[in-house]
Enzyme design. Structure first.
Site, PDB file in Angstrom:
ATOM      1  N   HIS A 144     -15.640  69.045  45.758  1.00  0.00           N
ATOM      2  CA  HIS A 144     -16.121  68.150  46.813  1.00  0.00           C
ATOM      3  C   HIS A 144     -15.071  68.167  47.915  1.00  0.00           C
ATOM      4  CE1 HIS A 144     -17.933  66.474  43.109  1.00  0.00           C
ATOM      5  NE2 HIS A 144     -18.904  66.004  43.868  1.00  0.00           N
ATOM      6  N   GLU A 274     -29.076  68.502  42.743  1.00  0.00           N
ATOM      7  CA  GLU A 274     -28.680  68.131  41.392  1.00  0.00           C
ATOM      8  C   GLU A 274     -29.383  66.840  40.976  1.00  0.00           C
ATOM      9  OE1 GLU A 274     -24.613  66.642  39.187  1.00  0.00           O
ATOM     10  OE2 GLU A 274     -24.463  68.296  40.614  1.00  0.00           O
ATOM     11  N   GLU A 310     -27.656  69.301  35.345  1.00  0.00           N
ATOM     12  CA  GLU A 310     -26.520  68.808  34.571  1.00  0.00           C
ATOM     13  C   GLU A 310     -27.037  68.227  33.264  1.00  0.00           C
ATOM     14  OE1 GLU A 310     -23.134  65.335  34.743  1.00  0.00           O
ATOM     15  OE2 GLU A 310     -23.420  66.573  36.533  1.00  0.00           O
ATOM     16  N   HIS A 313     -26.981  64.460  32.764  1.00  0.00           N
ATOM     17  CA  HIS A 313     -28.002  63.794  33.583  1.00  0.00           C
ATOM     18  C   HIS A 313     -29.363  63.865  32.901  1.00  0.00           C
ATOM     19  CE1 HIS A 313     -25.538  64.324  37.569  1.00  0.00           C
ATOM     20  NE2 HIS A 313     -24.918  63.612  36.650  1.00  0.00           N
ATOM     21  N   ASP A 338     -24.536  72.501  35.315  1.00  0.00           N
ATOM     22  CA  ASP A 338     -23.290  71.781  35.107  1.00  0.00           C
ATOM     23  C   ASP A 338     -23.138  71.584  33.608  1.00  0.00           C
ATOM     24  OD1 ASP A 338     -22.460  71.654  37.681  1.00  0.00           O
ATOM     25  OD2 ASP A 338     -22.785  69.525  37.968  1.00  0.00           O
ATOM     26  N   ASP A 349     -22.796  58.051  32.098  1.00  0.00           N
ATOM     27  CA  ASP A 349     -22.541  59.476  32.265  1.00  0.00           C
ATOM     28  C   ASP A 349     -21.110  59.789  31.830  1.00  0.00           C
ATOM     29  OD1 ASP A 349     -22.676  62.086  33.049  1.00  0.00           O
ATOM     30  OD2 ASP A 349     -22.950  61.697  35.175  1.00  0.00           O
ATOM     31  N   ASP A 351     -19.788  62.708  30.810  1.00  0.00           N
ATOM     32  CA  ASP A 351     -19.280  64.022  31.243  1.00  0.00           C
ATOM     33  C   ASP A 351     -18.361  64.673  30.213  1.00  0.00           C
ATOM     34  OD1 ASP A 351     -20.608  64.184  33.677  1.00  0.00           O
ATOM     35  OD2 ASP A 351     -19.067  63.073  34.742  1.00  0.00           O
TER      36      ASP A 351
END
Length: 478
Positions: A144, A274, A310, A313, A338, A349, A351
């Site tokens: 990002h 996404e 992802e 997600h 992802d 989330d 991750d």
């Protein structure tokens, strides 16, 4: 006599100097207290001095800093593993992750961090990023804009900060490394509390466009292959104060402008959306793959975008990652993955790095059916657990994630080469391989004809789905 002593001293000085040059530059500890800096004051130490370059050692290896299943040059189904996988490291989790969560303060402060978000610190992180990529053996990274360079007080200052860090990234990545994708962070700053492209404030909409414009430019400059839109704030908390139709229309106009600018600057990368259902927004407009596909079709953008799926997600949307990948694939818009996973016992989330070989096998079945992901790949949008605080844990997590997906690829190849699962599926639908079935699939099965056939055939026989057999075949492969 004095002249002889002077000559002897100079000869000794020259010898010491030559020995120092021959020994090479010193290895500098990766901490901010180190005085190892260039003439410009920029710190250039080694960040991972105790970590060797990660190599493939095979399944029998006990070395946790080696690959057991990922062998980059090995061919699977006619393609090298590295070309199936196209692995990428996520800058934000790997070098900006702190271990903080909704209930606790950060737990990680890497040795090279100085506690600031200065330009000097941004450059130090960028150097750490490329040392990490080289030692891991990965040639792609994702970012990002605000993760790699500090935000400024104005757009001009933010752009200048980004330009300075990107210039260093361009130098460090050379010709072999480049971004898998870049994106703009349109969710952290307070200005984006109501969204970016869907904000009711025109000024925020314009600011969002300016930020995406710049992020797309630097992604293009760095040789990025894709550009991602993640709409964390593009949604609503309640419809009582929201004009959903107008916001969706605004988001479509924003995406149209992005497509136009991509073409204007000659960026040939893929634009990716996404999907995510919630968190931080109660209801995000790109809820899941099917919702995103519908949005793209409605606004005539289906040929301009693909999806970045992802896995975590998918969990939040109530789906499996396999479901989301297949939904994107059959709609012709599977572009990138992802690679992470969530915990079904935790509602947010998380991750996590994907460690479930069964899940990885299902993921790879979809990727193989898709013919691969290029120019997309597998980005490790995953972070260390809060309790994992050693520097080597960064490597261990990525090695394990890469091995898991590589093992999934091997298992998927076994399933395809064996053919038993495909044959089970074929038999389940074999009645449609008849002449009448072919007519239906060709759109020629009208109700009058079907009624006659139903009366002629009588009560239909319904065959077993053989679900347990399918699961047995699958489990045998993993």
């Amino acid at each position: 006599m004095k002249a002889g002593k002077i000559i002897f001293f100079l000869l000794c000085l020259n010898l010491v100097s030559n020995l120092a040059i021959a020994a090479g530059p010193p290895t500098c500890p990766a901490d901010v207290a180190s005085d190892c800096a260039s003439d410009s004051g920029e710190w250039k130490g080694e960040f991972f001095p105790d970590i060797p370059k990660i190599k493939y050692e095979g399944p029998s290896s006990k070395n946790h800093l080696s690959f057991k299943w990922y062998n980059a040059e090995e061919e699977i189904l006619g393609r090298k593993m590295k070309d199936w996988m196209r692995f990428s490291v996520a800058f934000w989790h790997t070098f900006r992750g702190t271990g903080g969560d909704p209930f606790g303060a950060p737990t990680k402060m890497w040795p090279w961090e100085d506690g600031t978000n200065s330009l000097a610190m941004a450059k130090r992180r960028m150097r750490a990023n490329f040392e990490f990529l080289n030692k891991l053996g990965v040639d792609k990274w994702c970012f990002h804009d605000r993760d790699i360079a500090p935000d400024g007080k104005t757009i001009e200052e933010s752009n200048a900060n980004l330009d300075e860090v990107v210039a260093l990234a361009k130098e460090l990545q050379g010709t072999k490394i480049h971004p898998l994708w870049g994106t703009a962070q349109l969710f952290h700053h307070p200005r984006y509390m109501h969204g970016g492209a869907t904000s009711p404030e025109l000024g925020v909409y314009a600011y969002s466009a300016a930020q995406v414009k710049k992020a797309m430019e630097v992604t293009h400059y760095l040789g990025g292959e894709n550009y991602v839109f993640w709409g964390g704030r593009e949604g609503y908390q309640t419809l009582l104060n929201t004009d959903m139709e107008r916001e969706l229309n605004h988001m479509a106009r924003f995406m149209e402008a992005a497509v136009a600018y991509k073409k204007k600057i000659g960026f040939n990368g893929t634009l990716l959306i996404e999907p995510k259902p919630q968190e931080p927004t109660k209801h995000q407009y790109d809820w899941d793959a099917a919702t995103a596909a519908n949005f793209l079709r409605k606004y005539g953008l289906i040929d301009e975008f693909k999806l970045n799926i992802e896995c975590n997600h998918a969990t939040l949307a109530g789906h499996s990652c396999h479901h989301e990948l297949e939904t994107a694939r059959i709609n012709g818009i599977l572009g990138n993955t992802d690679a992470n996973t969530g915990d079904p016992q935790i509602g947010w989330d998380t991750d996590q790095f994907m460690m479930d070989v069964g899940e990885a096998t299902l993921v790879m079945l979809s990727v193989i059916k898709n013919g691969g992901l290029a120019p997309g790949g597998f980005n490790f949008d995953a972070k260390l657990r809060r309790e994992s605080t050693d520097v080597e844990d960064i490597f261990i997590a990525h090695v394990a994630g890469m091995d898991t997906l590589a093992r999934g690829l091997r298992n998927a190849a076994k399933l395809i080469e064996d053919g038993s699962l495909a044959e089970l599926v074929r038999k389940r639908y074999q009645s449609f391989d008849s002449e009448i079935g072919a007519q239906i699939e060709a759109g020629k099965g009208d109700f009058d004809m079907l009624e006659k056939k139903a009366m002629q055939w009588g009560e239909p026989k319904v065959s077993s789905a053989k679900q347990e057999l399918a699961e047995m075949i699958f489990q045998a492969a993993i």
